[in-house]
Design an enzyme around this catalytic site. Structure first.
Site, PDB file in Angstrom:
ATOM      1  N   ARG A 165      21.866  19.666   2.218  1.00  0.00           N
ATOM      2  CA  ARG A 165      22.728  20.842   2.323  1.00  0.00           C
ATOM      3  C   ARG A 165      24.018  20.544   1.568  1.00  0.00           C
ATOM      4  O   ARG A 165      24.551  19.428   1.643  1.00  0.00           O
ATOM      5  CB  ARG A 165      23.051  21.168   3.792  1.00  0.00           C
ATOM      6  N   GLU A 173      26.936  28.418  -1.666  1.00  0.00           N
ATOM      7  CA  GLU A 173      25.904  29.073  -2.479  1.00  0.00           C
ATOM      8  C   GLU A 173      26.015  30.588  -2.374  1.00  0.00           C
ATOM      9  O   GLU A 173      26.256  31.083  -1.277  1.00  0.00           O
ATOM     10  CB  GLU A 173      24.518  28.627  -2.012  1.00  0.00           C
ATOM     11  N   HIS A 201      18.856  25.406  -5.727  1.00  0.00           N
ATOM     12  CA  HIS A 201      18.238  25.313  -4.394  1.00  0.00           C
ATOM     13  C   HIS A 201      16.729  25.621  -4.441  1.00  0.00           C
ATOM     14  O   HIS A 201      16.267  26.586  -3.820  1.00  0.00           O
ATOM     15  CB  HIS A 201      18.950  26.231  -3.392  1.00  0.00           C
TER      16      HIS A 201
HETATM   17  C1  GLV Z   1      15.565  24.654   2.574  1.00  0.00           C
HETATM   18  O1  GLV Z   1      16.636  24.317   2.184  1.00  0.00           O
HETATM   19  C2  GLV Z   1      15.117  24.491   3.922  1.00  0.00           C
HETATM   20  O2  GLV Z   1      15.924  24.143   4.796  1.00  0.00           O
HETATM   21  O3  GLV Z   1      13.924  24.710   4.171  1.00  0.00           O
END
Ligand code: GLV
Length: 317
Positions: free
Chosen positions: A234, A263, A281
């Site tokens: 994250r 983001e 991402h």
């Molecule tokens: C993606 O970032 C997830 O948490 O699945």
């Protein structure tokens, strides 16, 4: 049968487990709902299938609880830092995520970043595409070897372990750090010590308050100037501005990022930082894995609405 808000588009087949339910959403152009829209839908739905771009905060959950309808929120993601799980629990609203189905795909992405950042792939490709590459040179694009390097895995859950398995194949020495001792070879209790020892650091902790800026300016300064930092966990785990400054100043060799603090906004100093690979991402973004994630979330909703208990329930900290 219940009324289910599906906040964003899902991969084909992802909605199959909800056949027979009354589905609401998503926006035709796949834009996220506003907080006001989420609150309004929470009031009139029995379930929400959310994505990590939806803030399911206390206001949304309170609205769902006030009407007495909202029973379950299923996030199509393994991370759930976008959901206020404590408030959900206080209201008796079940929260689900998608553990176990995306570990290998996300570990592949982490390794992609490890390789691309260490070997300066983005810088080299950008030069080629923009005509700056004038031909082969023996001193060009000299990266750091991944094979034989020491990898520091921070957060040793399913994804961290999947990255460690890949690293074995590259002949790397693998160290790992987790909040609690794993009692396994390579465990380093002191994160600072791991950061100082690693050639490459890959982050695999959850997001949220407990890990906010875990990698800050002080910790970045502990890393070798030849080291590479990779974050596919994250964005909030890293102080993005401090990382950008370390790259600009040459205090860190390279970075590979898939996640960002705000983001889809990206820190401008990061965009201009040298030796940096930036992905939007895409950690779990394979067709098969995203379909499995969607199916897991919608199956959990169907289970709760049928009076059952899914296996993938998140418990508040
Ligand atoms: C993606 O970032 C997830 O948490 O699945």
């Amino acid at each position: 049968m219940g009324r289910v808000l599906v906040t964003r588009r899902l991969p084909d087949g992802g909605l199959d487990p909800l056949a027979g339910h009354d589905l609401v959403g998503p926006n035709l152009d796949d834009t996220p709902y506003t907080p006001e829209e989420l609150r309004a839908y929470a009031r009139e739905c029995d379930a929400i299938v959310s994505l990590l771009t939806d803030r399911i905060d206390a206001d949304v959950l309170d609205a769902g609880a006030q009407s007495g309808r909202l029973r379950v929120v299923a996030n199509v993601a393994v991370g759930y830092d976008n959901i206020d799980v404590r408030t959900a629990a206080a209201h008796g609203i079940t929260v689900c995520n998608t553990p176990g189905v995306l570990d290998d795909t996300t570990a592949d992405t982490a390794f992609l970043l490890i390789l691309a950042a260490s070997r300066l792939a983005s810088t080299a490709e950008a030069d080629l595409r923009t005509g700056r590459w004038k031909g082969w040179g023996v001193t060009q694009y000299l990266g750091r070897d991944v094979h034989g390097a020491t990898l520091g895995v921070v957060g040793f859950g399913r994804i961290g372990r999947a990255v460690a398995r890949r690293a074995e194949g590259f002949g790397m020495r693998v160290l790992h750090h987790a909040r609690h001792s794993t009692d396994e070879p390579g465990y380093v209790a002191d994160l600072d010590e791991l950061l100082a020892a690693a050639d490459i650091v890959s982050l695999h902790t959850p997001g949220g308050a407990a890990t906010h800026h875990l990698i800050d300016a002080r910790r970045l300064a502990l890393m070798k100037p030849t080291a590479v930092l990779v974050n596919s966990a994250r964005g909030t785990v890293v102080d993005e501005l401090a990382l950008a400054e370390a790259l600009h100043d040459g205090r860190l060799f390279a970075a590979g990022l898939d996640v960002y603090e705000r983001e889809p906004a990206i820190e401008p100093r990061l965009l201009s930082a040298p030796r940096t690979v930036l992905l939007p991402h895409i950690g779990s973004a394979s067709q098969a894995t995203r379909t499995r994630m969607a199916t897991m979330a919608t199956t959990a909703v169907a289970t709760v609405l049928a009076g059952g208990t899914p296996t993938n329930v998140v418990t508040p900290p």
